[in-house]
Design an enzyme around this catalytic site. Structure first.
Site, PDB file in Angstrom:
ATOM      1  N   GLU A  19      -7.741  -8.967   0.380  1.00 18.22           N
ATOM      2  CA  GLU A  19      -7.713  -8.495   1.756  1.00 18.22           C
ATOM      3  C   GLU A  19      -8.889  -9.028   2.566  1.00 18.22           C
ATOM      4  O   GLU A  19      -8.748  -9.366   3.734  1.00 18.22           O
ATOM      5  CB  GLU A  19      -7.684  -6.962   1.802  1.00 18.22           C
ATOM      6  CG  GLU A  19      -6.366  -6.368   1.322  1.00 18.22           C
ATOM      7  CD  GLU A  19      -6.132  -6.468  -0.182  1.00 18.22           C
ATOM      8  OE1 GLU A  19      -7.111  -6.699  -0.920  1.00 18.22           O
ATOM      9  OE2 GLU A  19      -4.982  -6.325  -0.622  1.00 18.22           O
ATOM     10  N   HIS A  23      -0.697   5.206  -1.152  1.00 14.43           N
ATOM     11  CA  HIS A  23       0.361   4.623  -0.326  1.00 14.43           C
ATOM     12  C   HIS A  23       0.717   5.581   0.798  1.00 14.43           C
ATOM     13  O   HIS A  23       1.860   5.674   1.207  1.00 14.43           O
ATOM     14  CB  HIS A  23       1.601   4.295  -1.170  1.00 14.43           C
ATOM     15  CG  HIS A  23       1.334   3.286  -2.246  1.00 14.43           C
ATOM     16  ND1 HIS A  23       0.840   3.627  -3.478  1.00 14.43           N
ATOM     17  CD2 HIS A  23       1.454   1.936  -2.255  1.00 14.43           C
ATOM     18  CE1 HIS A  23       0.678   2.536  -4.208  1.00 14.43           C
ATOM     19  NE2 HIS A  23       1.042   1.493  -3.503  1.00 14.43           N
TER      20      HIS A  23
HETATM   21  C1  LIG Z   1      -6.079  -3.973  -2.942  1.00 17.54           C
HETATM   22  C2  LIG Z   1      -4.624  -3.990  -3.076  1.00 17.54           C
HETATM   23  N1  LIG Z   1      -3.898  -4.835  -2.323  1.00 17.54           N
HETATM   24  C3  LIG Z   1      -2.563  -4.861  -2.412  1.00 17.54           C
HETATM   25  C4  LIG Z   1      -1.912  -4.021  -3.277  1.00 17.54           C
HETATM   26  C5  LIG Z   1      -0.386  -4.042  -3.384  1.00 17.54           C
HETATM   27  N2  LIG Z   1      -0.018  -4.590  -4.703  1.00 17.54           N
HETATM   28  C6  LIG Z   1       0.290  -3.778  -5.737  1.00 17.54           C
HETATM   29  S1  LIG Z   1       0.576  -4.643  -7.148  1.00 17.54           S
HETATM   30  C7  LIG Z   1       0.309  -6.113  -6.393  1.00 17.54           C
HETATM   31  C8  LIG Z   1       0.418  -7.385  -7.197  1.00 17.54           C
HETATM   32  C9  LIG Z   1      -0.496  -7.434  -8.386  1.00 17.54           C
HETATM   33  O1  LIG Z   1      -0.225  -8.556  -9.160  1.00 17.54           O
HETATM   34  P1  LIG Z   1      -0.993  -8.857 -10.499  1.00 17.54           P
HETATM   35  O2  LIG Z   1      -2.442  -8.563 -10.341  1.00 17.54           O
HETATM   36  O3  LIG Z   1      -0.643 -10.221 -10.916  1.00 17.54           O
HETATM   37  O4  LIG Z   1      -0.437  -7.775 -11.545  1.00 17.54           O
HETATM   38  P2  LIG Z   1       1.044  -7.615 -12.114  1.00 17.54           P
HETATM   39  O5  LIG Z   1       1.759  -6.686 -11.182  1.00 17.54           O
HETATM   40  O6  LIG Z   1       1.661  -8.955 -12.173  1.00 17.54           O
HETATM   41  O7  LIG Z   1       0.884  -6.987 -13.447  1.00 17.54           O
HETATM   42  C10 LIG Z   1       0.019  -5.923  -5.032  1.00 17.54           C
HETATM   43  C11 LIG Z   1      -0.201  -7.015  -4.077  1.00 17.54           C
HETATM   44  C12 LIG Z   1      -2.699  -3.136  -4.035  1.00 17.54           C
HETATM   45  N3  LIG Z   1      -2.160  -2.270  -4.894  1.00 17.54           N
HETATM   46  N4  LIG Z   1      -4.036  -3.139  -3.919  1.00 17.54           N
END
Ligand SMILES: Cc1ncc(C[n+]2csc(CCOP(=O)(O)OP(=O)(O)O)c2C)c(N)n1
Ligand SMILES: [Mg+2]
Lengths: 363, 450
Positions: free
Chosen positions: A92, A168
């Site tokens: 972000e 959320h």
């Molecule tokens: C700071 C933040 N930004 C955005 C989100 C929304 N979000 C939740 S999971 C995710 C993707 C995470 O991907 P990754 O780290 O590769 O983990 P995976 O889900 O593949 O296990 C996002 C963008 C969040 N939870 N926290």
């Protein structure tokens, strides 16, 4: 069950939001040629128009390429291509920092933060609070107007949704209202969302546009297909009334509206105001109303302590002291983190508002 | 001032940090060369450097640097990608010449059966969400080996800072199906008191910090906690899990740098599963994954096949040894695939091909691969499989029924734990809320005891 409860609550909001609001002549006129669409489609239309009308406009953020987790950016990638509409890495502070640089070069940088919960400062180490507060907000001031990042608009979904829990559901608007240099705007309905978002994008100041995620699908309203803007820093009087002034913004407007209807049945005439822009806010409209009614109630989902309701309440106490007939009432979220199973208890519900209206009117 | 002067000089200062004498570039320059080089070649390089005059070497704080006449930029990416450590082939046979950590029969069976249990949890809870019985769920499909084998290589004193796709670590440590169900239903037995969304598990008994939705925030916490373990002289380390997406957050970078500088005994475990919701890794970073970033921050790093339980087990075992005994951070990047949708709020066929998903679900399934190995050792059978699957399913369905019927946490818990004690503003708010509930009982869910 939590889910059943959410659906019930959603139902309530849906009926109100779908009914729409009587609004100013301007939007009333505009509505004539509009089609009924929901709030995320209205945002989507505004983004299409923004990209279409300005070749220097860009839309980006996490997962926006396939349409975004709330579908607001659907179709933009296909229409405008990968150099103007793109996914960013999951960062972000990077998104906002990049957007400031882009905006500082004379572009319209329309950045999405996936949830307002992920814009926060102190609960998390890496969020773009520093970038927004120390960079975006002071870019013009600190350079003596040598530079500005006025083309920056940060869009982000905020607020309760029935099952969002801590991360959320939050309403962080008041943090940003404490930062001179930013504009903070929150729409209550699809038609408002389109017009206000286009104003934010084209306004020569950095702005944060909080989208009520509860209403993305539920609020349906006739929205003109053409390009139109609604003024910033202008509150809108939605209902004229004589006994008490009610002030709110975003999704909370539909709850206030319900309370107004109920109060009317008991012979209480409420004047309902949608603040729309939180800073710089339209004090004149609120003051004029309170001078007339002598009573004020402010309502928001964010915790009551330090919420923007406190600022409104203090300002009105200063300017309308002799005219006030009762203490200003604040019906807001509780001073707790946003609690999943207790959501309904936490929320500033219609009946909490209605009780406060009666108590204030009978003070 | 003194250090400024030293900065500009080409001769070594004689501080204890730079103990080299005279034409002095031995000390700190040579040691790393020996370390990384192998045999003869390194020896030659050492000699060459040794013969050069000091004006060919920049006596820079942090270590000496050689001057060269050519202008050469480092390439953005290496010509070859970093290799991936693997023990089992796709059929569950050990690859000849592979070196791995011994796993006892007992541990292997528990590893395999926990991987199956995790699969069953994912199927049943996912279904419960689809039926509207819980509000949200997120599976670990495809990452069972990472979950369970990494947990198996740790001790119970090691402290876990999870992202959210690692419930198998908790399962390994003894979190019961009932405990999982209680959290997902947010009932009064949920340790989080129903305040967070499903899958936000946590347990102080099991040294597993509570899941928090914001991505990557747990990574620096693990570094601070590891430093505490070191200061307390504990024979333990911390481990923090995160995804490929998490490596883009500032927290990840801050954490790696802190860990290297503070010499914290922490294992950074990156589950590189190819996707962060709809964002593929090509739009996440252009480095060769996470493994090279570990190295860039001065951290021992390894890339492993995340769908190979034995590789995961062995690498984490070795990483733990390094972390605890050498007091240093280690980074493990496990290559895997998010075989399920991101969560119940997602439909991943909107942004990736079903062929890709199918390929990983079948040809590269970590569970059947490990099963083949365990069966090959004569430790598991079809009969054991059938029995384990059916008894676990039964137990889970029972746990879900119990969790669903249990009361929600009482209203008073809405106000506790904001601080250690409930402050006066919250007392007042509770009082006023109770009055409202009395007046409008129908506004409130009946399953929360007031
Ligand atoms: C700071 C933040 N930004 C955005 C989100 C929304 N979000 C939740 S999971 C995710 C993707 C995470 O991907 P990754 O780290 O590769 O983990 P995976 O889900 O593949 O296990 C996002 C963008 C969040 N939870 N926290
Ligand atoms: Mg991922």
């Amino acid at each position: 069950m939590a889910t059943a409860m959410a659906v019930r609550a959603l139902g309530k909001r849906a009926s109100i939001a779908a009914r729409g609001f009587s609004s100013s002549c301007e939007t009333e006129k505009a509505a004539k040629d509009g089609k009924p669409i929901n709030l995320f489609s209205a945002i989507n239309q505004a983004l299409h128009i923004a990209l279409d009308t300005d070749p220097r406009a860009y839309v980006f953020g996490e997962d926006i390429r396939f349409g975004g987790v709330f579908r607001c950016t659907t179709g933009l990638f296909d229409r405008f291509g990968r150099s103007r509409v793109f996914n960013t890495p999951l960062c972000e502070q990077g998104i906002v920092g990049f957007a400031i640089g882009l905006a500082a070069m004379g572009n319209r940088a329309i950045a999405e933060i996936q949830f307002a919960d992920y814009i926060y400062p102190a609960f998390d180490q890496a969020f773009p609070f520093n970038v927004i507060v120390n960079e975006a907000a002071k870019f013009r001031y600190r350079s003596g107007n040598e530079f500005n990042c006025g083309g920056l608009t940060i869009r982000t979904p905020y607020g309760a949704v029935g099952h969002g829990g801590h991360y959320h559901s939050q309403s962080p608007e008041s943090f940003f209202c404490h930062v001179p240099g930013l504009k903070v705007v929150i729409p209550r309905s699809p038609r408002q969302a389109k017009g206000l978002l286009l104003s934010c994008i084209r306004d020569p100041n950095p702005s944060i546009f909080f989208e009520p995620k509860w209403l993305y699908r539920l609020a349906v309203e006739e929205v003109p297909e053409h390009d139109y803007m609604l003024p910033l820093s202008e509150a809108e009087v939605i209902h004229q009334g004589s006994d008490i002034t009610l002030v709110g913004w975003g999704a909370q407007l539909s709850v206030l509206e319900q309370a107004c209807v109920e109060a009317a049945k008991e012979g209480i005439s409420c004047e309902l105001i949608d603040l729309r822009t939180l800073i710089p806010w339209d004090k004149e409209t609120v003051e004029a109303s309170v001078r007339k009614t002598g009573k004020l109630l402010v309502s928001h989902e964010a915790p009551v302590t330090g919420g923007f309701g406190a600022e409104i309440s203090a300002s009105i106490a200063e300017s309308c002291f002799l005219r006030l007939e009762a203490p200003v009432a604040r019906i807001c979220g509780l001073d707790t983190p946003f609690p999943l199973v207790y959501e309904q208890f936490y929320m500033p519900t219609k009946n909490k508002i209605l009780d406060a209206i009666k108590a204030t009117v009978n003070y | 001032m003194a250090s400024l002067a030293a900065f500009g000089r080409s001769i070594c200062p004689t501080s204890p940090l730079f103990p080299a004498p005279a034409c002095g570039n031995l000390g700190s320059l040579l040691r790393p060369v020996r370390h990384h080089g192998s045999g003869e070649a390194a020896g030659e390089a050492v000699l060459q450097v040794d013969n050069r005059c000091s004006d060919q070497v920049l006596d820079f704080p942090g270590g000496k640097v050689m001057f060269v006449p050519e202008m050469r930029f480092l390439p953005g990416s290496p010509n070859e990608r970093i290799n991936c450590y693997r023990v089992l082939d796709e059929n569950g046979q050990t690859i000849s010449g592979s070196r791995f950590q011994e796993v006892s029969k007992e541990v292997a069976i528990k590893m395999y059966s926990d991987m199956v249990t995790l699969q069953i949890m994912d199927t049943v809870f996912y279904e419960a969400q689809r039926q509207g019985r819980i509000s949200f769920y997120l599976t670990s499909n495809g990452e069972e080996a990472i979950n369970v084998a990494s947990a198996a290589a740790l001790t119970m004193d090691d402290i876990v800072f999870p992202q959210y796709r690692e419930p198998g670590v908790l399962l390994w440590r003894g979190f019961t199906l009932q405990e999982f169900a209680n959290q997902c239903f947010g009932n009064k037995l949920d340790y989080g008191k129903g305040r967070q969304m499903p899958i936000h598990y946590g347990s102080s008994r099991l040294n597993y910090f509570t899941v928090s939705s914001p991505i990557a925030t747990q990574i620096p916490h693990a570094v601070g906690a590891a430093y505490s373990l070191k200061m307390d002289g504990k024979n333990a380390c911390t481990i923090t899990y995160f995804g490929d997406g998490g490596t883009s957050e500032g927290d990840f970078h801050a954490a790696l740098n802190f860990a290297a500088v503070m010499e914290s005994p922490v294992i950074f475990f990156c589950r590189n599963n190819g996707w962060a919701i709809s964002t593929p890794t090509a739009e996440q970073f252009r480095s060769d994954g996470a493994v090279v970033r570990g190295q860039a921050y001065g951290i021992h790093s390894i890339r492993i096949d995340g769908n190979d339980a034995l590789a995961v087990y062995s690498a984490v075992h070795a990483a733990r040894e390094m972390a605890v005994h050498d007091c240093r951070p280690v980074l493990v990047e496990a290559l895997t695939y998010r075989a399920g949708h991101h969560s119940t709020s997602d439909d991943s066929t909107k942004y990736r091909s079903t062929d890709e998903i199918q390929h990983w679900k079948t040809a590269r399934d970590p569970v059947s691969r490990f099963r083949n190995w365990v069966e090959g050792n004569g430790w598991w059978s079809e009969a054991a499989e059938v029995e384990h699957r059916s008894s676990t399913r039964k137990e889970l369905l029972q746990a879900i029924q119990v969790a669903e019927r249990a009361e929600k946490p009482p209203l008073s818990e809405l106000f506790t734990d904001v601080y250690d004690r409930v402050p006066s503003n919250l007392w007042e708010q509770e009082k006023s809320l109770r009055e409202t509930i009395k007046k409008h009982p129908k506004d409130y869910p009946s399953d929360v005891p007031v």
